[in-house]
Design a protein around this motif. Structure first.
Motif, short mmCIF file in Angstrom:
data_model
loop_
_atom_site.label_atom_id
_atom_site.label_comp_id
_atom_site.label_asym_id
_atom_site.label_seq_id
_atom_site.Cartn_x
_atom_site.Cartn_y
_atom_site.Cartn_z
N MET A 183 3.09 9.95 9.49
CA MET A 183 3.83 9.87 8.23
C MET A 183 4.50 8.51 8.08
O MET A 183 4.62 8.00 6.97
CB MET A 183 4.86 11.00 8.21
N ARG A 184 4.87 7.94 9.19
CA ARG A 184 5.59 6.67 9.17
C ARG A 184 4.69 5.52 8.65
O ARG A 184 5.18 4.56 8.07
CB ARG A 184 6.09 6.36 10.56
N ASP A 185 3.38 5.66 8.85
CA ASP A 185 2.45 4.63 8.40
C ASP A 185 2.31 4.61 6.87
O ASP A 185 1.89 3.60 6.31
CB ASP A 185 1.07 4.86 9.02
N TYR A 186 2.63 5.70 6.22
CA TYR A 186 2.45 5.79 4.77
C TYR A 186 3.68 5.36 3.98
O TYR A 186 3.64 5.31 2.76
CB TYR A 186 2.08 7.22 4.38
N ILE A 187 4.76 5.03 4.64
CA ILE A 187 5.99 4.62 3.95
C ILE A 187 5.78 3.34 3.12
O ILE A 187 6.22 3.29 1.97
CB ILE A 187 7.16 4.48 4.95
N PRO A 188 5.08 2.30 3.62
CA PRO A 188 4.86 1.13 2.76
C PRO A 188 4.04 1.44 1.51
O PRO A 188 4.30 0.90 0.43
CB PRO A 188 4.10 0.15 3.67
N ILE A 189 3.07 2.33 1.62
CA ILE A 189 2.27 2.69 0.46
C ILE A 189 3.13 3.44 -0.55
O ILE A 189 3.07 3.19 -1.75
CB ILE A 189 1.06 3.54 0.89
N LEU A 190 3.93 4.38 -0.07
CA LEU A 190 4.83 5.12 -0.94
C LEU A 190 5.81 4.19 -1.64
O LEU A 190 6.08 4.33 -2.83
CB LEU A 190 5.57 6.20 -0.14
N LEU A 191 6.32 3.22 -0.90
CA LEU A 191 7.25 2.25 -1.47
C LEU A 191 6.57 1.43 -2.56
O LEU A 191 7.18 1.18 -3.62
CB LEU A 191 7.77 1.33 -0.36
#
Length: 123
Positions: free
Chosen positions: A1-9
């Protein structure tokens, strides 16, 4: 889940920018009064005649689809020739025969289109 934080941002920033641009445009934009003269189409000083989109013959679309079909044939041939160049030199007939079959099938389709008059503009 931590890898998807930049995409979500990035998605949040993009949606926020789009929303803020639209809201700013509505708030600060000048609304003009409309009338038939302002709403009419203007091109070279001549009033427009007829519909906005002229009707095209079905032959036009048929020729366009045939062009795309045979254009894609050539697009498939270039990578085949480049990638399998060494393989063709080593093994020769097997892979070359498959491309000849491919071209043969498309040639039969082309001859069929000519026989049916799909490329004849006078009909």
């Amino acid at each position: 889940m931590r890898d998807y934080i930049p995409i979500l941002l990035q998605v949040i920033v993009a949606i926020g920018f789009a929303a803020s641009a639209l809201i700013t445009s509505v708030i600060l934009g000048k609304s003009a009064k409309s009338n038939p003269t302002k709403d009419s189409a203007y091109e070279c000083g001549m009033p427009s005649d007829g519909a906005a989109q002229p009707r095209f013959s079905v032959k036009f679309y048929l020729v366009a689809m045939l062009f795309i079909l045979f254009d894609i044939e050539v697009v498939f041939m270039y990578p085949w020739a480049v990638i399998y160049r060494d393989f063709i030199a080593a093994h020769g007939s097997g892979i070359f025969g498959s491309m000849l079959m491919f071209v043969g099938v498309l040639t039969v389709g082309y001859v069929y289109a000519i026989k049916k008059g799909a490329l004849d503009w006078k009909r």
